[in-house]
Design a protein around this motif. Structure first.
Motif, PDB file in Angstrom:
ATOM      1  N   ASN A  59      50.197 139.323  72.690  1.00 40.63           N
ATOM      2  CA  ASN A  59      50.967 138.462  71.885  1.00 40.63           C
ATOM      3  C   ASN A  59      50.936 137.124  72.737  1.00 40.63           C
ATOM      4  OD1 ASN A  59      51.983 139.433  73.883  1.00 40.63           O
ATOM      5  ND2 ASN A  59      54.026 139.903  72.812  1.00 40.63           N
ATOM      6  N   ALA A  60      49.960 137.079  73.553  1.00 42.85           N
ATOM      7  CA  ALA A  60      49.791 135.957  74.777  1.00 42.85           C
ATOM      8  C   ALA A  60      48.733 135.214  74.087  1.00 42.85           C
ATOM      9  CB  ALA A  60      49.978 136.057  76.027  1.00 42.85           C
ATOM     10  N   GLN A  61      48.139 136.166  73.583  1.00 43.37           N
ATOM     11  CA  GLN A  61      46.504 135.850  72.958  1.00 43.37           C
ATOM     12  C   GLN A  61      46.762 134.582  71.739  1.00 43.37           C
ATOM     13  OE1 GLN A  61      43.889 138.634  73.887  1.00 43.37           O
ATOM     14  NE2 GLN A  61      44.701 138.545  75.801  1.00 43.37           N
ATOM     15  N   SER A  62      45.426 134.316  71.295  1.00 41.52           N
ATOM     16  CA  SER A  62      46.125 133.577  69.625  1.00 41.52           C
ATOM     17  C   SER A  62      44.308 134.907  69.115  1.00 41.52           C
ATOM     18  CB  SER A  62      45.227 132.157  69.649  1.00 41.52           C
ATOM     19  OG  SER A  62      44.581 131.993  70.555  1.00 41.52           O
ATOM     20  N   TYR A  63      44.112 134.385  67.548  1.00 41.03           N
ATOM     21  CA  TYR A  63      43.397 134.663  66.414  1.00 41.03           C
ATOM     22  C   TYR A  63      43.400 133.784  64.997  1.00 41.03           C
ATOM     23  CZ  TYR A  63      40.530 136.176  62.995  1.00 41.03           C
ATOM     24  OH  TYR A  63      39.393 137.210  62.212  1.00 41.03           O
ATOM     25  N   ILE A  68      49.329 136.439  68.027  1.00 40.54           N
ATOM     26  CA  ILE A  68      49.291 137.532  67.674  1.00 40.54           C
ATOM     27  C   ILE A  68      50.272 138.532  67.975  1.00 40.54           C
ATOM     28  CG2 ILE A  68      48.211 139.872  68.152  1.00 40.54           C
ATOM     29  CD1 ILE A  68      45.275 138.141  68.688  1.00 40.54           C
ATOM     30  N   GLU A  69      50.974 139.403  66.587  1.00 41.39           N
ATOM     31  CA  GLU A  69      52.347 139.625  66.659  1.00 41.39           C
ATOM     32  C   GLU A  69      51.652 141.449  67.674  1.00 41.39           C
ATOM     33  OE1 GLU A  69      55.253 138.716  66.485  1.00 41.39           O
ATOM     34  OE2 GLU A  69      54.297 136.821  66.617  1.00 41.39           O
ATOM     35  N   PRO A 352      48.222 138.254  62.019  1.00 39.18           N
ATOM     36  CA  PRO A 352      46.894 138.758  62.446  1.00 39.18           C
ATOM     37  C   PRO A 352      48.293 140.161  63.593  1.00 39.18           C
ATOM     38  CG  PRO A 352      46.935 136.487  63.237  1.00 39.18           C
ATOM     39  CD  PRO A 352      47.781 136.650  62.815  1.00 39.18           C
ATOM     40  N   VAL A 353      48.242 141.083  63.055  1.00 36.18           N
ATOM     41  CA  VAL A 353      49.261 142.150  64.036  1.00 36.18           C
ATOM     42  C   VAL A 353      48.639 142.820  64.183  1.00 36.18           C
ATOM     43  CG1 VAL A 353      50.468 143.555  63.099  1.00 36.18           C
ATOM     44  CG2 VAL A 353      51.073 141.001  61.708  1.00 36.18           C
TER      45      VAL A 353
END
Length: 416
Positions: A59-63, A68-69, A352-353
């Motif tokens: 959740n500390a990253q991204s897409y 991201i959840e 993004p989950v």
């Protein structure tokens, strides 16, 4: 002589031991290098994907620039997904009552017939025996050529003139004709029939036998009637998606679910577009499973339990039972109130989950049966930390035994 005899073997043995120790000294750098490489490779032994702990911190990253959840796959999450799944069904989306099909529209073709009771004067002619006419069976009837409703929304009737017919029922048009003929014709009667319905049609296209336009009638045609009118689907029902476009609304469902659930066979509206699409559903299983593969499934759907069963389940020697994850680009509405209202979404409105399931909890086995896999989902099972340690120990042991084997072989060669 004795001394001389015993001196030679003693020197030979010393030389052998010296050679052996020399070999050991030469191999020390090699042993050290192998151990150093093995220790350095403790964290880089190779893996089938990210570790469970890394995913939990995703959740500390991204897409695609979006956060991201991480969602725990518990009863609350399953309830939200079930509720969202219901709201995305045809029976929940297209709830408004169907408009009247009897209303006349632009481009429709009308057939108009007018009767006049005897003695007919306006539309018929009087004769010598006309005064003897006493019954309606001798009434005069005139047929007016079929007319297409003009751009002005009118048709023309003799002795009546132009009549505005758009948006009116044929019964209203009949009464309008009779009303205007009173005082001109004797007891006039009129019948108006809608011959060609050009304004209330449904377009059917896509993976069907024959794309066509289907006129709607007072019978109230439904979704599967449209599919049947087009000759059925070109592909198997369990590999087909059916989509309804109504104004700005677009919704789709697996055709197999529409066939199985009569409530999804909704009535059609004028100008609806029904599209049948070929959709080969599939999910991908990766990580510590027995078989990593892309697995197809039919339109009826598959649960997480069934999906894991199709790939042979978890790999007992490697899998982390607390690290079962489902990666999905999920519609924002499916996450409910648990989602930050300010969360950023992708261009098509999805988030993004990563759904996480802990199989060490017995209740998770029930959750697996309730969680529906979607097309393009990725199921990933992380590797247990102990499995990495086991691989590390095996690597060290293999290197050590290889060195011992080399040393013994060199020693045997020198002894010979």
């Amino acid at each position: 002589m004795n001394l001389k005899i015993w001196t030679k073997p003693m020197n030979t043995m010393s030389q052998a031991h010296g050679a052996k120790w020399a070999i050991g000294d030469q191999l020390k750098p090699v042993i050290g290098a192998v151990l150093a490489l093995a220790l350095a490779g403790c964290s880089t032994l190779g893996a089938s994907g990210p570790r469970g702990g890394d995913i939990r911190d995703a959740n500390a990253q991204s897409y695609l620039g979006q956060g991201i959840e991480i969602v725990e796959l518990n009863s609350s999450a399953l309830s939200r997904l079930d509720q969202y799944g219901r709201t995305s069904q045809f029976a929940e989306i297209f709830t408004e009552p169907a408009p009247s099909i009897e209303l006349v529209g632009y481009g429709d073709v009308l057939d108009i017939a007018i009767w006049e009771a005897p003695p007919a004067v306006l539309f018929g002619s009087t004769g010598a025996n006309a005064s003897l006419a006493a019954g309606p069976e001798l009434a005069s009837q005139v047929g007016i050529p079929q007319q297409m409703v003009s751009d002005a929304g009118t048709v023309s009737v003799p002795f009546v003139g132009a009549i505005n017919v758009v948006g009116r029922k044929v019964s209203d048009i009949e009464r309008e004709i009779v009303r205007r003929l009173r005082g001109r014709a004797h007891d006039p009667q009129a019948i108006v029939r809608l011959v060609q319905n050009q304004n209330r049609t449904v377009t059917i296209l896509g993976e069907v036998t024959q794309s066509t336009r289907m006129p709607l009638t007072a019978r109230g045609e439904r979704l599967l009637d449209a599919v049947a009118t087009a000759g059925g689907t070109s592909n198997p029902v369990d590999r087909s998606i059916i989509q309804i476009t109504r104004g700005q609304q677009v919704a789709s469902m697996p055709l197999e679910r529409v066939v199985a659930d009569p409530s999804q066979n909704v009535p059609l509206f004028p100008n609806d577009v029904v599209t049948v699409l070929h959709q080969p559903f599939s999910f991908v299983a990766l990580g510590a499973v027995r078989t990593s593969a892309e697995v197809p499934f039919d339109g009826a759907g598959v649960t997480l339990a069934e999906a894991l069963g199709r790939v042979g389940g978890l790999n007992d020697g490697r899998a982390d039972v607390k690290g079962v994850f489902i990666f999905r680009l999920q519609d924002k509405a499916a996450l409910g109130d648990s989602l930050d209202p300010n969360v950023r979404v992708t261009a098509d409105g999805r988030v993004p989950v990563i759904y996480r399931l802990d199989l060490s909890d017995p209740a998770s086995l029930f959750a697996m049966q309730d969680f529906a896999i979607q097309d393009e989902d990725v199921i990933y099972v992380s590797t247990a930390p102990g499995a990495d340690l086991q691989r590390f120990v095996a690597t060290i042991s293999s290197a050590a035994f290889s060195i011992i084997g080399i040393t013994n072989a060199l020693s045997t060669t020198n002894n010979n």
